[in-house]
Design a protein around this motif. Structure first.
Motif, PDB file in Angstrom:
ATOM      1  N   ALA A 154       5.549  -1.885  -1.190  1.00  0.00           N
ATOM      2  CA  ALA A 154       4.239  -1.232  -1.277  1.00  0.00           C
ATOM      3  C   ALA A 154       4.272   0.133  -0.589  1.00  0.00           C
ATOM      4  N   LYS A 155       4.907   0.200   0.568  1.00  0.00           N
ATOM      5  CA  LYS A 155       5.020   1.486   1.274  1.00  0.00           C
ATOM      6  C   LYS A 155       5.811   2.490   0.449  1.00  0.00           C
ATOM      7  N   ARG A 156       6.926   2.025  -0.142  1.00  0.00           N
ATOM      8  CA  ARG A 156       7.766   2.918  -0.944  1.00  0.00           C
ATOM      9  C   ARG A 156       7.013   3.426  -2.189  1.00  0.00           C
ATOM     10  N   LEU A 157       6.127   2.593  -2.708  1.00  0.00           N
ATOM     11  CA  LEU A 157       5.342   2.985  -3.884  1.00  0.00           C
ATOM     12  C   LEU A 157       4.040   3.686  -3.503  1.00  0.00           C
ATOM     13  N   ASP A 158       3.763   3.715  -2.212  1.00  0.00           N
ATOM     14  CA  ASP A 158       2.544   4.339  -1.694  1.00  0.00           C
ATOM     15  C   ASP A 158       1.286   3.669  -2.252  1.00  0.00           C
ATOM     16  N   ILE A 159       1.320   2.324  -2.224  1.00  0.00           N
ATOM     17  CA  ILE A 159       0.154   1.542  -2.635  1.00  0.00           C
ATOM     18  C   ILE A 159      -0.075   0.450  -1.582  1.00  0.00           C
ATOM     19  N   SER A 160      -1.199  -0.222  -1.692  1.00  0.00           N
ATOM     20  CA  SER A 160      -1.491  -1.281  -0.725  1.00  0.00           C
ATOM     21  C   SER A 160      -0.666  -2.531  -1.047  1.00  0.00           C
ATOM     22  N   ILE A 161      -0.516  -3.385  -0.065  1.00  0.00           N
ATOM     23  CA  ILE A 161       0.210  -4.644  -0.258  1.00  0.00           C
ATOM     24  C   ILE A 161      -0.493  -5.507  -1.300  1.00  0.00           C
ATOM     25  N   PRO A 162      -1.833  -5.653  -1.236  1.00  0.00           N
ATOM     26  CA  PRO A 162      -2.500  -6.443  -2.268  1.00  0.00           C
ATOM     27  C   PRO A 162      -2.305  -5.866  -3.681  1.00  0.00           C
ATOM     28  N   ALA A 163      -2.283  -4.541  -3.793  1.00  0.00           N
ATOM     29  CA  ALA A 163      -2.061  -3.921  -5.110  1.00  0.00           C
ATOM     30  C   ALA A 163      -0.672  -4.267  -5.629  1.00  0.00           C
ATOM     31  N   PHE A 164       0.331  -4.228  -4.747  1.00  0.00           N
ATOM     32  CA  PHE A 164       1.677  -4.580  -5.182  1.00  0.00           C
ATOM     33  C   PHE A 164       1.763  -6.066  -5.512  1.00  0.00           C
ATOM     34  N   SER A 165       1.130  -6.901  -4.724  1.00  0.00           N
ATOM     35  CA  SER A 165       1.120  -8.333  -4.984  1.00  0.00           C
ATOM     36  C   SER A 165       0.542  -8.633  -6.370  1.00  0.00           C
ATOM     37  N   LYS A 166      -0.495  -7.894  -6.740  1.00  0.00           N
ATOM     38  CA  LYS A 166      -1.104  -8.082  -8.063  1.00  0.00           C
ATOM     39  C   LYS A 166      -0.144  -7.661  -9.181  1.00  0.00           C
ATOM     40  N   ILE A 167       0.699  -6.680  -8.922  1.00  0.00           N
ATOM     41  CA  ILE A 167       1.702  -6.280  -9.913  1.00  0.00           C
ATOM     42  C   ILE A 167       2.718  -7.408 -10.076  1.00  0.00           C
ATOM     43  N   GLU A 168       3.197  -7.953  -8.957  1.00  0.00           N
ATOM     44  CA  GLU A 168       4.193  -9.029  -9.010  1.00  0.00           C
ATOM     45  C   GLU A 168       3.650 -10.289  -9.679  1.00  0.00           C
ATOM     46  N   THR A 169       2.386 -10.584  -9.445  1.00  0.00           N
ATOM     47  CA  THR A 169       1.818 -11.810 -10.010  1.00  0.00           C
ATOM     48  C   THR A 169       1.285 -11.615 -11.420  1.00  0.00           C
TER      49      THR A 169
END
Length: 112
Positions: free
Chosen positions: A23-38
């Motif tokens: 998430a940090k590397r993509l400059d997005i929030s952890i929940p936003a990245f979690s939603k991408i993975e799920t």
């Protein structure tokens, strides 16, 4: 979890990264990245490009669904072997430097 999300998760695990790291590397929030993975969030082309670059892939490779478990395992093994090879190459360079140093010392003694 959709296929893309599973692949991203697998790539993340292969590198030993947490969701927070990515998430940090993509400059997005952890929940936003979690939603991408799920698979809750659809990923636009710009984000796909960003994710593919992060994992040293093309967008096509990231989206490809033909990767079998065996291919994924081999990819992880290749990554590990590449890292080991780089370490060995560094060791060889250091040994070469030592041989050169020893040669120079012996050559100086022979001249004296």
């Amino acid at each position: 979890m959709n296929t893309l999300g599973k692949k991203i998760r697998l790539l993340r695990h292969q590198r030993g990264w947490s969701q927070e790291d990515v998430a940090k590397r993509l400059d997005i929030s952890i929940p936003a990245f979690s939603k991408i993975e799920t698979g809750i969030t659809d990923v636009n082309l710009s984000r796909l490009d960003q994710i593919s670059r992060l994992f040293d892939l093309t967008v096509v490779q990231l989206l490809a669904t033909t990767d079998s478990e065996a291919e994924t395992k081999h990819t992880a093994e290749l990554t590990t072997l590449k890292r080991k090879l780089e370490e060995r190459e560094a060791e060889v360079i250091e040994l070469q430097k030592k041989v050169i140093d020893l040669y120079e010392v012996l050559h100086k003694k022979a001249l004296v």
